[in-house]
Enzyme design. Structure first.
Site, PDB file in Angstrom:
ATOM      1  N   ASP A  57       0.617  -1.641  -0.119  1.00  0.00           N
ATOM      2  CA  ASP A  57      -0.002   0.323   0.316  1.00  0.00           C
ATOM      3  C   ASP A  57       1.208   1.393   0.065  1.00  0.00           C
ATOM      4  OD1 ASP A  57      -1.783   2.331   1.195  1.00  0.00           O
ATOM      5  OD2 ASP A  57      -3.160   0.584   1.403  1.00  0.00           O
ATOM      6  N   GLU A  59       2.137   5.219  -0.210  1.00  0.00           N
ATOM      7  CA  GLU A  59       2.063   6.560  -0.627  1.00  0.00           C
ATOM      8  C   GLU A  59       2.384   7.674  -0.767  1.00  0.00           C
ATOM      9  OE1 GLU A  59      -0.934   7.249   1.859  1.00  0.00           O
ATOM     10  OE2 GLU A  59      -0.960   5.170   2.737  1.00  0.00           O
ATOM     11  N   ASP A 166      -2.268   1.918  -6.878  1.00  0.00           N
ATOM     12  CA  ASP A 166      -0.867   1.197  -6.235  1.00  0.00           C
ATOM     13  C   ASP A 166      -0.399   0.944  -7.443  1.00  0.00           C
ATOM     14  OD1 ASP A 166      -0.456   2.038  -2.893  1.00  0.00           O
ATOM     15  OD2 ASP A 166      -2.871   0.975  -3.658  1.00  0.00           O
ATOM     16  N   HIS A 223      -4.097   5.522   6.676  1.00  0.00           N
ATOM     17  CA  HIS A 223      -3.197   6.172   5.928  1.00  0.00           C
ATOM     18  C   HIS A 223      -1.804   6.056   5.497  1.00  0.00           C
ATOM     19  CE1 HIS A 223      -6.531   6.758   3.673  1.00  0.00           C
ATOM     20  NE2 HIS A 223      -7.339   7.864   4.763  1.00  0.00           N
ATOM     21  N   ASP A 228      -1.793   0.600   6.736  1.00  0.00           N
ATOM     22  CA  ASP A 228      -2.447   0.028   5.596  1.00  0.00           C
ATOM     23  C   ASP A 228      -1.936  -1.606   5.338  1.00  0.00           C
ATOM     24  OD1 ASP A 228      -4.392   2.320   5.719  1.00  0.00           O
ATOM     25  OD2 ASP A 228      -3.382   3.519   3.903  1.00  0.00           O
TER      26      ASP A 228
END
Length: 262
Positions: A57, A59, A166, A223, A228
């Protein structure tokens, strides 16, 4: 996860009234809080096409309005190796990545992700991160005798993400812009959000909402990439326990003749 704020569809007074009415109805027992009932254990013993999943995941840089220039860049690159038979996490990968197109994080981004300017300033370039990640993957494949290609005898692995963003958008587009060689194993993955909707016949309100619907609390900061990722792994374990068979949902591979589990 890059988020664009939703536009308000109703006035604040109307929304407050609706929420107050809903809470009152719940207190009076007129309605029940939604929660997916756990399925019988007899459905959990199903044959999975993969023995392992690599859950990730990313960011990225983000803003509360549209980006001033450029596009999103990965700033946190986390992944965990999940053993589907036991539900245990066997290994973790975690790096902060230094953005180059927009090097200064917005206040919105820092507040949303919990990532600091100091962390990305001390991070590594995305190209170096991909090299480290590939080495991590290679060691895991050797250690657990697993392969991304199901035509190879042994145990099999693929990626799992919460939505297609992603791997279909974030990593793919950034590698194209920066002319970075993207490892081919990133071209196949399982969209857990899609699988969740298909299996439970409901649309969750984000990852935390999906967990809550199953009676599971989100652990850590929403987040945050690593949080996550870990929580997505927990969700996957529960879905498998309920009898969900994990299958590839998306492919970016040019050579469609290559054998993968669908």
């Amino acid at each position: 996860i890059f988020i664009i704020p939703n536009k308000t569809l109703y006035s604040p007074n109307y929304t407050s009234c609706v929420m107050a009415t809903k809470r009152l109805a719940e207190e009076l027992g007129l309605v029940q809080k939604r929660q997916v009932k756990r399925m019988s254990q007899s459905t959990s013993k199903v044959n999975q096409k993969f023995e392992y999943l690599i859950v990730l995941d990313f960011e990225s840089t983000c803003w509360d309005t549209w980006p001033p220039a450029g596009q999103n860049e990965i700033i946190e690159f986390p992944a965990v190796l999940l053993d589907l038979s036991s539900g245990n996490t066997l290994s973790e990968f975690h790096e902060y990545v230094k953005p180059t197109e927009q090097s200064i994080l917005s206040s919105f981004c820092k507040n949303l992700t919990g990532i600091t300017q100091e962390q990305v300033d001390a991070g590594i370039p995305l190209g170096a991160c991909l090299c480290l990640f590939s080495s991590w993957i290679q060691k895991l494949c050797e250690q657990y005798q697993m392969s991304f290609n199901i035509s190879v005898p042994g145990k099999h692995v693929t990626f799992a993400t919460w939505s297609d963003w992603d791997l279909q958008i974030c990593l793919h587009r950034e590698c194209l812009r920066k002319q970075l060689k993207k490892p081919e194993f990133f071209n196949y993955w399982i969209d857990i959000r899609y699988m969740y909707k298909k299996f439970y016949h409901r649309s969750p309100k984000g990852l935390a909402g999906a967990l809550q619907d199953l009676g599971i609390s989100f652990v850590g900061q929403e987040h945050s990439g690593i949080c996550d990722t870990r929580n997505t792994a927990v969700l996957i374990s529960r879905m498998i326990s309920d009898g969900c068979v994990m299958t590839i949902t998306k492919s970016l591979a040019v050579n469609t003749n290559k054998v993968h589990a669908h």
